[in-house]
Design a protein around this motif. Structure first.
Motif, PDB file in Angstrom:
ATOM      1  N   ILE A 353      -7.980  28.572  47.200  1.00  0.00           N
ATOM      2  CA  ILE A 353      -7.227  29.967  46.701  1.00  0.00           C
ATOM      3  C   ILE A 353      -6.221  29.042  45.536  1.00  0.00           C
ATOM      4  O   ILE A 353      -5.911  29.507  44.487  1.00  0.00           O
ATOM      5  N   LEU A 354      -5.882  27.858  45.666  1.00  0.00           N
ATOM      6  CA  LEU A 354      -4.319  27.216  44.756  1.00  0.00           C
ATOM      7  C   LEU A 354      -5.340  26.354  44.117  1.00  0.00           C
ATOM      8  O   LEU A 354      -4.997  26.997  42.406  1.00  0.00           O
ATOM      9  N   LEU A 355      -6.898  26.627  43.214  1.00  0.00           N
ATOM     10  CA  LEU A 355      -7.244  26.215  42.138  1.00  0.00           C
ATOM     11  C   LEU A 355      -7.790  27.025  42.023  1.00  0.00           C
ATOM     12  O   LEU A 355      -7.785  27.215  40.293  1.00  0.00           O
ATOM     13  N   GLN A 356      -7.773  28.155  42.300  1.00  0.00           N
ATOM     14  CA  GLN A 356      -8.132  29.553  40.762  1.00  0.00           C
ATOM     15  C   GLN A 356      -7.189  30.323  40.487  1.00  0.00           C
ATOM     16  O   GLN A 356      -7.066  31.417  40.030  1.00  0.00           O
ATOM     17  N   ARG A 357      -6.109  30.017  40.792  1.00  0.00           N
ATOM     18  CA  ARG A 357      -4.854  29.983  39.872  1.00  0.00           C
ATOM     19  C   ARG A 357      -4.020  28.972  39.715  1.00  0.00           C
ATOM     20  O   ARG A 357      -3.973  27.881  39.318  1.00  0.00           O
ATOM     21  N   ASN A 358      -2.570  29.485  38.962  1.00  0.00           N
ATOM     22  CA  ASN A 358      -2.127  27.841  37.836  1.00  0.00           C
ATOM     23  C   ASN A 358      -1.173  27.953  39.063  1.00  0.00           C
ATOM     24  O   ASN A 358      -0.859  28.370  39.541  1.00  0.00           O
ATOM     25  N   ASN A 359      -0.893  26.468  38.635  1.00  0.00           N
ATOM     26  CA  ASN A 359       0.078  25.771  39.985  1.00  0.00           C
ATOM     27  C   ASN A 359       1.020  25.056  39.107  1.00  0.00           C
ATOM     28  O   ASN A 359       0.513  23.777  39.091  1.00  0.00           O
ATOM     29  N   VAL A 360       1.315  26.052  38.156  1.00  0.00           N
ATOM     30  CA  VAL A 360       2.157  25.383  36.926  1.00  0.00           C
ATOM     31  C   VAL A 360       3.457  25.533  37.586  1.00  0.00           C
ATOM     32  O   VAL A 360       3.492  26.835  37.635  1.00  0.00           O
ATOM     33  N   PRO A 361       4.826  24.725  36.917  1.00  0.00           N
ATOM     34  CA  PRO A 361       6.518  25.178  37.589  1.00  0.00           C
ATOM     35  C   PRO A 361       6.964  26.215  36.314  1.00  0.00           C
ATOM     36  O   PRO A 361       6.509  25.765  34.978  1.00  0.00           O
ATOM     37  N   SER A 362       7.545  26.908  36.626  1.00  0.00           N
ATOM     38  CA  SER A 362       8.144  28.286  35.639  1.00  0.00           C
ATOM     39  C   SER A 362       9.107  28.490  36.119  1.00  0.00           C
ATOM     40  O   SER A 362       9.879  29.011  36.819  1.00  0.00           O
ATOM     41  N   PRO A 363      10.451  27.341  35.607  1.00  0.00           N
ATOM     42  CA  PRO A 363      10.339  26.479  34.273  1.00  0.00           C
ATOM     43  C   PRO A 363      10.700  25.187  35.120  1.00  0.00           C
ATOM     44  O   PRO A 363      10.444  25.272  36.159  1.00  0.00           O
ATOM     45  N   ASN A 364       9.703  24.070  34.712  1.00  0.00           N
ATOM     46  CA  ASN A 364      10.211  22.993  35.236  1.00  0.00           C
ATOM     47  C   ASN A 364      11.777  22.685  35.371  1.00  0.00           C
ATOM     48  O   ASN A 364      11.863  21.817  34.591  1.00  0.00           O
ATOM     49  N   ARG A 365      12.055  22.184  36.621  1.00  0.00           N
ATOM     50  CA  ARG A 365      13.236  21.678  36.357  1.00  0.00           C
ATOM     51  C   ARG A 365      13.444  20.425  36.576  1.00  0.00           C
ATOM     52  O   ARG A 365      13.932  19.251  37.035  1.00  0.00           O
ATOM     53  N   LEU A 366      11.967  19.610  37.379  1.00  0.00           N
ATOM     54  CA  LEU A 366      12.454  18.177  36.694  1.00  0.00           C
ATOM     55  C   LEU A 366      13.464  17.195  36.415  1.00  0.00           C
ATOM     56  O   LEU A 366      13.793  16.234  36.324  1.00  0.00           O
ATOM     57  N   PRO A 367      12.489  17.777  35.150  1.00  0.00           N
ATOM     58  CA  PRO A 367      13.593  16.292  33.709  1.00  0.00           C
ATOM     59  C   PRO A 367      15.007  16.585  33.752  1.00  0.00           C
ATOM     60  O   PRO A 367      15.797  15.864  33.607  1.00  0.00           O
ATOM     61  N   GLU A 368      15.077  18.377  34.072  1.00  0.00           N
ATOM     62  CA  GLU A 368      16.566  18.497  33.658  1.00  0.00           C
ATOM     63  C   GLU A 368      17.408  17.362  35.488  1.00  0.00           C
ATOM     64  O   GLU A 368      18.271  16.447  35.340  1.00  0.00           O
ATOM     65  N   LEU A 369      16.426  17.317  36.723  1.00  0.00           N
ATOM     66  CA  LEU A 369      16.866  16.588  37.722  1.00  0.00           C
ATOM     67  C   LEU A 369      17.123  15.007  37.821  1.00  0.00           C
ATOM     68  O   LEU A 369      18.059  14.352  37.783  1.00  0.00           O
ATOM     69  N   LEU A 370      16.266  15.291  37.133  1.00  0.00           N
ATOM     70  CA  LEU A 370      15.931  13.606  37.332  1.00  0.00           C
ATOM     71  C   LEU A 370      16.745  13.349  35.665  1.00  0.00           C
ATOM     72  O   LEU A 370      16.907  11.192  35.595  1.00  0.00           O
ATOM     73  N   GLY A 371      16.648  13.262  34.709  1.00  0.00           N
ATOM     74  CA  GLY A 371      17.550  12.901  33.365  1.00  0.00           C
ATOM     75  C   GLY A 371      16.886  12.235  33.038  1.00  0.00           C
ATOM     76  O   GLY A 371      17.414  11.553  31.665  1.00  0.00           O
ATOM     77  N   ARG A 372      15.716  12.656  32.620  1.00  0.00           N
ATOM     78  CA  ARG A 372      14.731  11.601  31.639  1.00  0.00           C
ATOM     79  C   ARG A 372      13.468  13.015  32.183  1.00  0.00           C
ATOM     80  O   ARG A 372      12.705  13.463  32.903  1.00  0.00           O
ATOM     81  N   GLN A 373      12.094  12.581  31.488  1.00  0.00           N
ATOM     82  CA  GLN A 373      10.628  12.892  31.223  1.00  0.00           C
ATOM     83  C   GLN A 373      10.371  12.701  32.531  1.00  0.00           C
ATOM     84  O   GLN A 373      10.429  11.387  33.325  1.00  0.00           O
TER      85      GLN A 373
END
Length: 397
Positions: A353-373
């Motif tokens: 089921i997941l493969l048939q849908r977009n599995n991307v963050p919106s927005p992606n908070r990871l760079p903000e959390l890590l302070g880097r890419q």
């Protein structure tokens, strides 16, 4: 999950203002945070334990069998607690387990039901009880979920996680954060190794309907994100400085891939030698349990999975062009049900089921959390930090 019959909320309730201030007060006074990682011996949990400990926190490994990885437990001073989620569906049951704990990072999940363990107990009722207990005791809770969940998913795996998320977030006074990562890559993950095995295979079976996009991230980056969230003075900051709160966080890598493109990326990764991996020395004849554990841990890192002839053969195939077989949706659906029935491979109906849908963050908070890419998805980048841990453990031995 109701607590009316237990009276637990009446005897342990903490004023909401104190709930949000507890972690902030410890940070302000530079006290060491005490963090319980549930599922601490699992794929995500081990990376969480490593990052939290590296950040200077006092970590407890919570697991059904907390001593299954002796070196992991030893690395946190032997601090552990026995947890069985199927038996922890009432907030009162969590009280002794949360004593002397400031933050809980919940990394527990099951791919398929097991003897005595149902999806509803493990993904829904136990996390809901944990959230209620944390709210009453003033403990921060960081709950691991997943991207791509939706209410109408015809999958017990996905629907139970959806129900668990709603229950956790419904407790208004709680100092809680729900973390939703995209696909994870990293050492020690069964699903991660399986995808790398498929990527190296001379024959690749690709579902025709796997049209969703994924934004894969490394498990190490997810662990680092947990460390930042655990130490954040205030998760609900939206009404103070105009920034979005940390209560519902979606995480992913910087690049989006289709399923077939992701397999291409992983396959190409094995065509590049890794100097970081070559630096680790594996004992030829482990003499005791500690050395044997270190050897097995390092072997897993180097092989990227189970090790032995299978990984060596698959890696050799990565230098050749694969033959791809595109499978119709009906056959993929049937195959997923067969895998679920026989508990074979990490592929399940929920994953289909997941493969048939977009599995991307919106927005992606990871760079903000890590302070880097975010760390790129490559074998050397994702394994090197784990290799360094292995080398430190070997020096300690």
């Amino acid at each position: 999950v109701s607590t009316q019959s237990t009276g637990f909320h009446r005897c342990l309730a903490m004023p909401p203002a104190r709930v949000a201030r507890r972690v902030a007060q410890k940070i302000a006074t530079r006290e060491t945070l005490r963090v319980l990682v549930t599922g601490g011996n699992g794929f995500i949990g081990r990376h969480a334990v490593t990052s939290l400990a590296a950040a200077g926190m006092r970590v407890l490994v919570g697991s059904r069998h907390p001593t299954v990885h002796p070196l992991l437990t030893a690395a946190v001073g032997g601090r552990s607690r026995v947890l069985r989620f199927e038996a922890l569906t009432d907030p009162a049951a969590w009280r002794p387990l949360l004593q002397d704990v400031d933050v809980v990072v919940n990394c527990v999940g099951i791919l398929r039901p097991r003897m005595g363990e149902s999806y509803d107990d493990v993904h829904h009722r136990a996390p809901a009880a944990l959230a209620r207990a944390c709210a009453n005791l003033g403990v921060r809770m960081i709950h691991t979920s997943a991207l791509g969940l939706h209410a109408d998913a015809q999958s017990g795996f996905l629907s139970s996680k959806w129900d668990g998320d709603r229950a956790v977030m419904s407790i208004g006074a709680a100092d809680v954060c729900v973390v939703r990562p995209s696909l994870l890559d990293g050492a020690g993950g069964y699903g991660a190794w399986w995808l790398r095995a498929v990527a190296r295979s001379p024959i690749q079976v690709i579902p025709t309907g796997a049209t969703g996009q994924i934004a894969a991230l490394t498990a190490g980056d997810l662990g680092d994100a947990y460390a930042v969230l655990a130490a954040a003075p205030d998760l609900d900051r939206s009404d103070k400085d105009g920034k979005e709160s940390w209560r519902d966080v979606e995480l992913g890598g910087v690049t989006e891939y289709s399923y077939s493109e992701y397999l291409d990326l992983l396959r190409e990764d094995y065509r590049i030698s890794s100097s970081a991996i070559a630096e680790v020395t594996i004992p030829n004849h482990p003499e005791d349990n500690a050395k044997r554990e270190c050897w097995l841990f390092t072997k897993e890192v180097i092989a990227g999975g189970t090790g032995g002839w299978l990984d060596a053969w698959l890696t050799a195939q990565a230098h050749k062009q694969p033959w791809r077989v595109w499978v119709p949706d009906a056959a993929t659906r049937l195959g997923a049900h067969v895998c679920d029935l026989f508990h074979a491979t990490p592929f399940s109906y929920g994953h289909w089921i997941l493969l048939q849908r977009n599995n991307v963050p919106s927005p992606n908070r990871l760079p903000e959390l890590l302070g880097r890419q975010p760390t790129p998805i490559c074998r050397e980048a994702s394994v090197a930090p784990t290799v360094e841990i292995a080398k430190q453990r070997q020096r300690a031995l």
